[in-house]
Design an enzyme around this catalytic site. Structure first.
Site, PDB file in Angstrom:
ATOM      1  N   LYS A 117      11.610 -16.410  -5.535  1.00  0.00           N
ATOM      2  CA  LYS A 117      12.055 -16.121  -4.175  1.00  0.00           C
ATOM      3  C   LYS A 117      10.904 -15.513  -3.396  1.00  0.00           C
ATOM      4  O   LYS A 117      10.400 -14.447  -3.729  1.00  0.00           O
ATOM      5  CB  LYS A 117      13.244 -15.153  -4.140  1.00  0.00           C
ATOM      6  CG  LYS A 117      13.886 -15.105  -2.745  1.00  0.00           C
ATOM      7  CD  LYS A 117      14.782 -13.901  -2.527  1.00  0.00           C
ATOM      8  CE  LYS A 117      14.024 -12.683  -2.024  1.00  0.00           C
ATOM      9  NZ  LYS A 117      13.465 -12.848  -0.658  1.00  0.00           N
TER      10      LYS A 117
ATOM     11  N   GLU B 291       8.078  -3.687 -11.216  1.00  0.00           N
ATOM     12  CA  GLU B 291       6.960  -2.938 -10.621  1.00  0.00           C
ATOM     13  C   GLU B 291       7.442  -2.414  -9.281  1.00  0.00           C
ATOM     14  O   GLU B 291       7.710  -3.183  -8.369  1.00  0.00           O
ATOM     15  CB  GLU B 291       5.737  -3.842 -10.475  1.00  0.00           C
ATOM     16  CG  GLU B 291       4.445  -3.057 -10.283  1.00  0.00           C
ATOM     17  CD  GLU B 291       4.143  -2.790  -8.824  1.00  0.00           C
ATOM     18  OE1 GLU B 291       4.528  -1.693  -8.340  1.00  0.00           O
ATOM     19  OE2 GLU B 291       3.553  -3.650  -8.175  1.00  0.00           O
TER      20      GLU B 291
ATOM     21  N   CYS C 165       0.692  -1.410  -3.466  1.00  0.00           N
ATOM     22  CA  CYS C 165       1.483  -0.490  -4.283  1.00  0.00           C
ATOM     23  C   CYS C 165       0.620   0.543  -4.995  1.00  0.00           C
ATOM     24  O   CYS C 165       1.057   1.678  -5.215  1.00  0.00           O
ATOM     25  CB  CYS C 165       2.321  -1.266  -5.281  1.00  0.00           C
ATOM     26  SG  CYS C 165       1.370  -2.398  -6.315  1.00  0.00           S
TER      27      CYS C 165
ATOM     28  N   GLU D 141       6.210   7.529  -0.482  1.00  0.00           N
ATOM     29  CA  GLU D 141       5.286   6.426  -0.254  1.00  0.00           C
ATOM     30  C   GLU D 141       5.308   6.007   1.221  1.00  0.00           C
ATOM     31  O   GLU D 141       6.354   5.690   1.776  1.00  0.00           O
ATOM     32  CB  GLU D 141       5.667   5.235  -1.141  1.00  0.00           C
ATOM     33  CG  GLU D 141       4.659   4.110  -1.154  1.00  0.00           C
ATOM     34  CD  GLU D 141       5.032   3.021  -2.149  1.00  0.00           C
ATOM     35  OE1 GLU D 141       4.113   2.334  -2.628  1.00  0.00           O
ATOM     36  OE2 GLU D 141       6.234   2.846  -2.446  1.00  0.00           O
TER      37      GLU D 141
END
Length: 481
Positions: free
Chosen positions: A179, A254, A288, A385
């Site tokens: 996807k 992840e 990330c 984050e």
């Protein structure tokens, strides 16, 4: 720039390019301008059913397993060859739907090709082992594919992240439904074209584009899926894991990070600032494993902050296609989030050394490169984050304090150490709770080195030989002679 086709791009299911079941389209926006550049067929749960059926049929007819491991490897080399011929076209698409610079776009194509060639070369080297059981018994292990692997990849690096997962799954004999992210799907459509031209068996690789709340959720929860690979936010990852837990489906996860670089008193400060700046300002901080926290010994704190501000101010802001150093954030929503978190930092008492606001450009979703000083571990900006070009700099007095602060978040993806004392550097690296630690640099390593997180940054490993073990299950066979 090459003009992008205005004809809606389609999903790739069972070797055929298809419209979505409802005929709806997703509008793809250039984050540097805020303007529409393309439309992609919107996959819905009905399309997920088609893709899973295609993948299941391909797996059950052993479309990949019927090939020898060496043949699977050569097939990956063929996909790489097709991608190489499209390098400039894909790099331009990465500029237009993702905000990357042309240089970064070309690097991502080169990285993707490297993944394909690396894992293609490993296809015939994933071996079981013979276990000594004494006279009269032969016992050995073999690696078996899971079956249908559902893979959901993020918008910040869809091509290399998607390709490495697809490659690992295919060479181990699985079938894949990938996807693509709705914000930046175009490069993966080119990847699907490369797979088609290279002759990947129909149904073994399927590509759908849809929103996470319906298409992604339907894929993660589908009873025909045997294995899930997900890269994205912690909250979305939890939803995927809940769906997987209902069917006891194995996952590779992840989930981002708040990675810290520790700068000891003896560090080479210009080097540390240059590497940390690269670690946070590349792709506007939308990585990330970005170096979003820097912990600096108090004796060199002022010098380091000044160096980081100089690094930030030296970077140009603008469309990646025009050669700017810092391109746009992916969307207006992401820009609003980053700017709001900066306001929170100021309200908490942190001091802006530079930046802190959206860049004053006439269009697009641009954020100023931002450096916060006088940050404490309890502040929200020290543990949440940003996913933007924002770095927070905290002082420390002792190595143990630095380690405790670095480990004091829910994340554990990456970390860094800057010191000219190898004993201190290695002691620090061993104390850090992170999937990978870089010493005197940021992003040391490559395709060959395992990548993944601890704590809420996820589990399982991508890259390196270790990644292949996430796509197979071990079967033991014992024979009494």
């Amino acid at each position: 720039m090459t003009s992008i086709s205005k004809t809606p791009w389609r999903n790739f299911i069972d070797g055929v390019w298809r419209e979505g079941a409802t005929g709806e389209h997703i509008v793809v926006v250039n984050p540097a301008t805020g303007l529409s550049i393309a439309e992609v067929a919107r996959a819905m749960p009905q399309d997920v059913d088609l893709a899973v059926t295609a993948a299941r049929n391909a797996f059950e007819r052993r479309a990949m397993l019927a090939l020898t491991p060496a043949e699977r490897g050569r097939l990956m080399f063929d996909v790489a060859r097709e991608l190489r011929a499209m390098t400039d076209e894909i790099a331009e698409l990465e500029c237009l739907d993702n905000g990357k610079t042309m240089a970064n776009g070309r690097n991502e194509v080169a990285l993707t090709i490297r993944y394909l060639e690396y894992y293609g070369g490993l296809a015939d080297k994933l071996e079981g082992r013979q276990i000594p059981m004494g006279d009269g018994i032969v016992d050995f292990t073999v690696h078996m594919p899971f079956g249908v692997s559902a893979q959901i990849v993020p918008w910040n690096g869809p091509l290399p992240v998607g390709a490495r997962s697809v490659c690992c799954a295919l060479i181990t004999g699985n079938a894949v439904i990938l996807k693509s992210p709705e914000d930046s799907p175009l490069s993966l459509i080119k990847f699907a074209q490369a797979c088609e031209r290279a002759g990947v068996p129909a149904g073994s690789f399927n590509l759908i584009c849809g929103y996470g709340h319906d298409t992604g959720a339907a894929l993660a929860a589908h009873p025909g899926v045997d294995h899930i690979v997900f890269t994205g936010s912690v909250e979305t990852g939890k939803s995927v894991l809940r769906a997987a837990a209902e069917r006891v489906v194995p996952c590779v996860m992840e989930l981002g990070g708040k990675s810290a670089a520790i700068v000891h008193a003896d560090a080479n400060i210009p080097l540390a600032a240059t590497r940390a700046a690269r670690g946070i300002f590349t792709h506007a901080g939308q990585i990330c494993s970005a170096a979003s926290r820097v912990l600096v010994h108090r004796s060199v704190y002022e010098t380091f902050v000044e160096a980081m501000v100089q690094e930030a101010n030296a970077r140009s802001i603008g469309p990646g296609a025009e050669g700017a150093d810092i391109g746009p954030l992916i969307s207006a929503r992401q820009l609003d989030k980053v700017e709001a978190l900066c306001r929170t930092g100021v309200a908490e008492g942190a001091v802006l050394a530079c930046g802190g606001k959206r860049a004053p450009l006439s269009a697009g979703y641009f954020m100023q490169p931002t450096v916060f000083r006088e940050v404490t571990p309890a502040m929200r900006i020290a543990h949440e984050e940003f996913f933007g070009p924002v770095v927070v700099i905290l002082p420390f007095d002792t190595p143990q304090e630095a380690v405790d602060t670095a480990n004091g978040t829910n994340y554990g993806l990456a970390a860094g150490v800057f010191s000219q004392d190898i004993n201190l550097a290695l002691w620090t690296a061993n104390q850090l709770v992170a999937g990978q630690v870089y010493i005197n640099d940021w992003w040391v390593g490559g395709v060959e080195t395992p990548f993944g997180g601890t704590k809420r940054s996820g589990y399982g490993r991508e890259k390196g030989q270790e990644a292949l073990l996430g796509y197979v299950q071990t079967k033991n066979i014992g024979i009494r002679l």
